[in-house]
Motif scaffolding. Structure first.
Motif, PDB file in Angstrom:
ATOM      1  N   ASP A  53      20.623  24.836 -10.079  1.00  0.00           N
ATOM      2  CA  ASP A  53      21.668  25.441  -9.238  1.00  0.00           C
ATOM      3  C   ASP A  53      21.583  26.962  -9.339  1.00  0.00           C
ATOM      4  O   ASP A  53      21.718  27.675  -8.342  1.00  0.00           O
ATOM      5  CB  ASP A  53      23.063  24.949  -9.652  1.00  0.00           C
ATOM      6  CG  ASP A  53      23.325  23.520  -9.215  1.00  0.00           C
ATOM      7  OD1 ASP A  53      22.874  23.143  -8.117  1.00  0.00           O
ATOM      8  OD2 ASP A  53      23.967  22.777  -9.981  1.00  0.00           O
ATOM      9  N   LEU A  56      18.559  28.366  -7.504  1.00  0.00           N
ATOM     10  CA  LEU A  56      18.791  28.454  -6.061  1.00  0.00           C
ATOM     11  C   LEU A  56      19.606  29.680  -5.669  1.00  0.00           C
ATOM     12  O   LEU A  56      19.370  30.267  -4.610  1.00  0.00           O
ATOM     13  CB  LEU A  56      19.464  27.177  -5.554  1.00  0.00           C
ATOM     14  CG  LEU A  56      18.550  25.950  -5.549  1.00  0.00           C
ATOM     15  CD1 LEU A  56      19.347  24.697  -5.197  1.00  0.00           C
ATOM     16  CD2 LEU A  56      17.388  26.140  -4.580  1.00  0.00           C
ATOM     17  N   SER A  60      17.559  31.870  -3.128  1.00  0.00           N
ATOM     18  CA  SER A  60      18.173  31.970  -1.797  1.00  0.00           C
ATOM     19  C   SER A  60      18.390  33.422  -1.394  1.00  0.00           C
ATOM     20  O   SER A  60      18.287  33.770  -0.214  1.00  0.00           O
ATOM     21  CB  SER A  60      19.504  31.219  -1.762  1.00  0.00           C
ATOM     22  OG  SER A  60      19.283  29.846  -1.932  1.00  0.00           O
ATOM     23  N   LYS A  63      14.909  34.701  -0.219  1.00  0.00           N
ATOM     24  CA  LYS A  63      14.135  33.776   0.615  1.00  0.00           C
ATOM     25  C   LYS A  63      13.555  34.446   1.861  1.00  0.00           C
ATOM     26  O   LYS A  63      12.409  34.206   2.226  1.00  0.00           O
ATOM     27  CB  LYS A  63      15.030  32.597   0.992  1.00  0.00           C
ATOM     28  CG  LYS A  63      14.388  31.543   1.837  1.00  0.00           C
ATOM     29  CD  LYS A  63      15.366  30.390   2.010  1.00  0.00           C
ATOM     30  CE  LYS A  63      15.419  29.990   3.442  1.00  0.00           C
ATOM     31  NZ  LYS A  63      16.391  28.955   3.711  1.00  0.00           N
ATOM     32  N   TYR A  76      10.861  26.860  -4.464  1.00  0.00           N
ATOM     33  CA  TYR A  76      12.149  26.672  -3.791  1.00  0.00           C
ATOM     34  C   TYR A  76      12.359  25.185  -3.479  1.00  0.00           C
ATOM     35  O   TYR A  76      13.435  24.637  -3.708  1.00  0.00           O
ATOM     36  CB  TYR A  76      12.182  27.521  -2.517  1.00  0.00           C
ATOM     37  CG  TYR A  76      13.539  27.650  -1.862  1.00  0.00           C
ATOM     38  CD1 TYR A  76      14.652  28.080  -2.587  1.00  0.00           C
ATOM     39  CD2 TYR A  76      13.703  27.370  -0.518  1.00  0.00           C
ATOM     40  CE1 TYR A  76      15.885  28.215  -1.983  1.00  0.00           C
ATOM     41  CE2 TYR A  76      14.938  27.497   0.098  1.00  0.00           C
ATOM     42  CZ  TYR A  76      16.024  27.925  -0.639  1.00  0.00           C
ATOM     43  OH  TYR A  76      17.256  28.047  -0.032  1.00  0.00           O
ATOM     44  N   LEU A  80      15.355  22.786  -4.860  1.00  0.00           N
ATOM     45  CA  LEU A  80      16.216  22.045  -3.935  1.00  0.00           C
ATOM     46  C   LEU A  80      16.174  20.547  -4.238  1.00  0.00           C
ATOM     47  O   LEU A  80      17.215  19.884  -4.302  1.00  0.00           O
ATOM     48  CB  LEU A  80      15.783  22.296  -2.485  1.00  0.00           C
ATOM     49  CG  LEU A  80      16.114  23.679  -1.922  1.00  0.00           C
ATOM     50  CD1 LEU A  80      15.292  23.962  -0.669  1.00  0.00           C
ATOM     51  CD2 LEU A  80      17.607  23.791  -1.633  1.00  0.00           C
ATOM     52  N   THR A  83      18.095  19.385  -7.193  1.00  0.00           N
ATOM     53  CA  THR A  83      19.547  19.343  -6.993  1.00  0.00           C
ATOM     54  C   THR A  83      19.905  18.352  -5.877  1.00  0.00           C
ATOM     55  O   THR A  83      20.984  18.439  -5.297  1.00  0.00           O
ATOM     56  CB  THR A  83      20.104  20.744  -6.669  1.00  0.00           C
ATOM     57  OG1 THR A  83      19.434  21.269  -5.521  1.00  0.00           O
ATOM     58  CG2 THR A  83      19.924  21.700  -7.845  1.00  0.00           C
ATOM     59  N   GLN A  85      18.924  18.059  -2.844  1.00  0.00           N
ATOM     60  CA  GLN A  85      19.018  18.578  -1.472  1.00  0.00           C
ATOM     61  C   GLN A  85      17.692  18.238  -0.770  1.00  0.00           C
ATOM     62  O   GLN A  85      16.854  19.099  -0.529  1.00  0.00           O
ATOM     63  CB  GLN A  85      19.290  20.080  -1.499  1.00  0.00           C
ATOM     64  CG  GLN A  85      20.635  20.409  -2.137  1.00  0.00           C
ATOM     65  CD  GLN A  85      20.893  21.901  -2.188  1.00  0.00           C
ATOM     66  OE1 GLN A  85      20.899  22.565  -1.148  1.00  0.00           O
ATOM     67  NE2 GLN A  85      21.101  22.426  -3.385  1.00  0.00           N
ATOM     68  N   TRP A  86      17.522  16.957  -0.497  1.00  0.00           N
ATOM     69  CA  TRP A  86      16.234  16.403  -0.082  1.00  0.00           C
ATOM     70  C   TRP A  86      15.734  16.932   1.256  1.00  0.00           C
ATOM     71  O   TRP A  86      14.551  17.237   1.398  1.00  0.00           O
ATOM     72  CB  TRP A  86      16.306  14.874  -0.070  1.00  0.00           C
ATOM     73  CG  TRP A  86      16.681  14.332  -1.403  1.00  0.00           C
ATOM     74  CD1 TRP A  86      17.863  13.749  -1.755  1.00  0.00           C
ATOM     75  CD2 TRP A  86      15.886  14.340  -2.599  1.00  0.00           C
ATOM     76  NE1 TRP A  86      17.851  13.387  -3.086  1.00  0.00           N
ATOM     77  CE2 TRP A  86      16.647  13.740  -3.631  1.00  0.00           C
ATOM     78  CE3 TRP A  86      14.600  14.786  -2.899  1.00  0.00           C
ATOM     79  CZ2 TRP A  86      16.173  13.585  -4.919  1.00  0.00           C
ATOM     80  CZ3 TRP A  86      14.125  14.628  -4.197  1.00  0.00           C
ATOM     81  CH2 TRP A  86      14.908  14.031  -5.185  1.00  0.00           C
ATOM     82  N   GLU A  88      16.469  19.778   2.821  1.00  0.00           N
ATOM     83  CA  GLU A  88      16.119  21.192   2.684  1.00  0.00           C
ATOM     84  C   GLU A  88      14.833  21.346   1.871  1.00  0.00           C
ATOM     85  O   GLU A  88      13.985  22.184   2.177  1.00  0.00           O
ATOM     86  CB  GLU A  88      17.258  21.969   2.021  1.00  0.00           C
ATOM     87  CG  GLU A  88      18.540  21.986   2.833  1.00  0.00           C
ATOM     88  CD  GLU A  88      19.441  20.754   2.615  1.00  0.00           C
ATOM     89  OE1 GLU A  88      19.013  19.785   1.957  1.00  0.00           O
ATOM     90  OE2 GLU A  88      20.571  20.768   3.123  1.00  0.00           O
ATOM     91  N   ALA A  89      14.686  20.519   0.837  1.00  0.00           N
ATOM     92  CA  ALA A  89      13.474  20.562   0.013  1.00  0.00           C
ATOM     93  C   ALA A  89      12.258  20.191   0.855  1.00  0.00           C
ATOM     94  O   ALA A  89      11.214  20.849   0.794  1.00  0.00           O
ATOM     95  CB  ALA A  89      13.613  19.621  -1.182  1.00  0.00           C
ATOM     96  N   CYS A 114      10.856  13.377  -1.433  1.00  0.00           N
ATOM     97  CA  CYS A 114      11.741  13.867  -0.365  1.00  0.00           C
ATOM     98  C   CYS A 114      11.728  12.905   0.818  1.00  0.00           C
ATOM     99  O   CYS A 114      12.780  12.576   1.372  1.00  0.00           O
ATOM    100  CB  CYS A 114      11.310  15.255   0.108  1.00  0.00           C
ATOM    101  SG  CYS A 114      11.658  16.567  -1.066  1.00  0.00           S
TER     102      CYS A 114
END
Length: 170
Positions: A53, A56, A60, A63, A76, A80, A83, A85-86, A88-89, A114
């Motif tokens: 976290d 990121l 971010s 980025k 990155y 992601l 955490t 955040q599939w 976005e990853a 992902c």
């Protein structure tokens, strides 16, 4: 960077701890804390201790300066995915262009995960099909079998379990 590389290559907690301390020293210094390299240092510090976290937050913030940077997008994407955040990853991983990273098992396994977590098991299976037969392709089969099973994508789980059972039979 040297301590991080040696620490990862030799699985040396001592070198990783030194790397973390140096990254924090530079990233937290008054002269660097608001610079791009300073923010990258803090992200690296948190990456080494698996505080994704926090990674990121820093990645971010820089980025936009690294949109076409493969190493940045790989890191990155990992943060992601770590955490959950599939989607976005997946987007970050798909920005990677270089063949060296795109053919690396770490990249392939994260991208496969992902795909599976976003209900695209077929794409994970296609990643496996493109791999040469090796211990890594067997590891990919295991990942696909287990992750697909957990996500209720039983068709690809069964395919992967079936093919992996033939791997071990030979």
């Amino acid at each position: 960077m040297v301590n991080a590389a040696v620490g990862q290559a030799q699985d040396s907690r001592e070198h990783l701890k030194l790397a973390q301390q140096f990254f924090q020293l530079v990233g937290g210094s008054a002269s660097e804390c608001d610079t791009i390299p300073g923010r990258q240092c803090m992200a690296s510090c948190f990456f080494l201790v698996s505080q994704f976290d926090d990674v990121l937050v820093y990645l971010s913030s820089v980025k936009k300066f690294y949109f076409n940077d493969d190493t940045f997008n790989m890191n990155y994407g990992q943060a992601l995915a770590s955490t959950s955040q599939w989607r976005e990853a997946e987007q970050a991983f798909l920005l990677v262009q270089g063949e060296r990273i795109k053919n690396d098992y770490v990249y392939l396994s994260w991208l496969a995960r992902c795909y599976i977590m976003t209900q695209k098991a077929r794409l994970a299976w296609e990643l496996y099909l493109k791999m040469d037969t090796s211990g890594q392709s067997y590891s990919m089969l295991q990942l696909i079998a287990n992750e697909c099973y957990q996500m209720g994508q039983f068709y690809y789980a069964a395919k992967a379990f079936d093919v992996s059972s033939h791997h071990t039979a030979h």
